[in-house]
Scaffold this active site. Structure first.
Site, PDB file in Angstrom:
ATOM      1  N   SER A   1      -5.846  47.450  27.458  1.00 42.59           N
ATOM      2  CA  SER A   1      -6.556  46.404  28.197  1.00 42.59           C
ATOM      3  C   SER A   1      -6.895  46.778  29.631  1.00 42.59           C
ATOM      4  CB  SER A   1      -5.736  45.112  28.203  1.00 42.59           C
ATOM      5  OG  SER A   1      -4.544  45.276  28.951  1.00 42.59           O
TER       6      SER A   1
ATOM      7  N   LYS B   1      -2.264  43.399  34.750  1.00 41.93           N
ATOM      8  CA  LYS B   1      -3.688  43.101  34.908  1.00 41.93           C
ATOM      9  C   LYS B   1      -4.076  43.288  36.376  1.00 41.93           C
ATOM     10  CE  LYS B   1      -3.935  41.481  30.616  1.00 41.93           C
ATOM     11  NZ  LYS B   1      -4.627  42.230  29.530  1.00 41.93           N
TER      12      LYS B   1
END
Length: 293
Positions: A83, A153
């Site tokens: 991701s 993230k």
């Protein structure tokens, strides 16, 4: 998800030395400095510990230091997914600064952060069962912990920011379009998936996070039905990822991209009137004092 060792060795016994007399080391002293008379011998020095007796103590100290470093300073985390490509690859080890949050510093735009699962974001993801050795290594921060459900993230917006993305982009923060060269090749800043379209003002004390592999990241966009509209509470943040430490051929730092420093992107404009008012009041006070003098 998922640092130090040291080793020591024993010291050989040193030969005992007596104090030197005025005629040199070969002169026989009439009364030595430790109070023993001529012909008497001083007690022998205590025998030093052997290396094998000291080894458990050294290992214990090393483990305590590693645990303290892991808990308060730096911890290694493993990247389990794609991701954050191409910034981070699956299997990379990153070092995360855990000290800064202890001083009340909140994450800033553009930083890559590790945070605890804020609300079953990892629901359904398999959790591997570590063996005894892996549990010990993860306890001292030398490998990822299977029990901890953490994510990594990039912080796109912080509390008070308005962040939005429509169609294929660009992503905007407080009306400023971001230039995002770190996005995975072939991806667009946003997604045509209606579920991932958004415009939200991030609540205070929370952050909005997105993966660099935009079309392969279940980030804030996909949790807008949860409290905070998909944002993550600041108190869930473990720390900021500073460097890629492993493998060695991928060693690199993780700086904040320059696009997050462009003029006007911050929310300081709302505080400017108060600041200007304070400066104006101070100027009036100085002028009036000079007139009185």
């Amino acid at each position: 998800m998922a640092v130090g060792a040291q080793e020591g060795h024993g010291e050989a016994e040193r030969p005992q030395e007596g104090p030197l007399g005025p005629e040199g080391p070969t002169a026989a002293p009439e009364a030595v400095a430790d109070g023993t008379a001529d012909g008497e011998t001083a007690p022998k020095a205590a025998k030093q510990r052997s290396f094998w007796k000291e080894l458990p103590l050294l290992i214990g100290i090393a483990l305590i230091l590693a645990l303290l470093i892991k808990t308060f300073l730096v911890q290694a985390f493993s990247i389990p997914s794609d991701s954050m490509q191409n910034t981070l690859q699956r299997g990379d080890r990153v070092l995360v600064d855990k000290l800064t949050p202890w001083f009340g510093s909140e994450p800033e735009r553009g930083e890559v952060v590790v945070f605890h699962d804020p609300g079953n974001w990892l629901e359904g993801e398999p959790t591997p069962q570590p063996n005894a050795i892996q549990k010990v290594l993860s306890f001292v921060g030398l490998m990822p912990s299977a029990e901890e459900k953490d994510l990594i993230k990039r912080v796109v917006a912080v509390g008070g920011d308005t962040v939005e993305c429509k169609g294929t982009g660009p992503l905007k923060v407080n009306g400023k379009a971001l230039n995002e060269p770190y996005i995975f090749a072939g991806n667009t800043p946003c997604s045509t998936d209606p579920e991932s379209q958004f415009k939200i003002t991030v609540p205070k004390g929370r952050i909005w996070v997105m993966g660099d592999h935009r079309q392969n990241s279940a980030d804030s966009r996909y949790h807008q039905e949860q409290p905070g509209g998909g944002s993550v509470p600041v108190d869930k943040v473990v720390g900021r990822a500073l460097v890629i430490a492993w493998p060695l051929n991928r060693w690199d730092t993780l700086p904040v991209p320059s696009t997050f420093g462009q003029p006007g992107i911050g929310t300081v404009a709302s505080a400017a009137p108060g600041t200007l008012g304070a400066l104006g009041a101070a100027a009036v006070f100085v002028v009036r004092r000079r007139k009185r003098r």
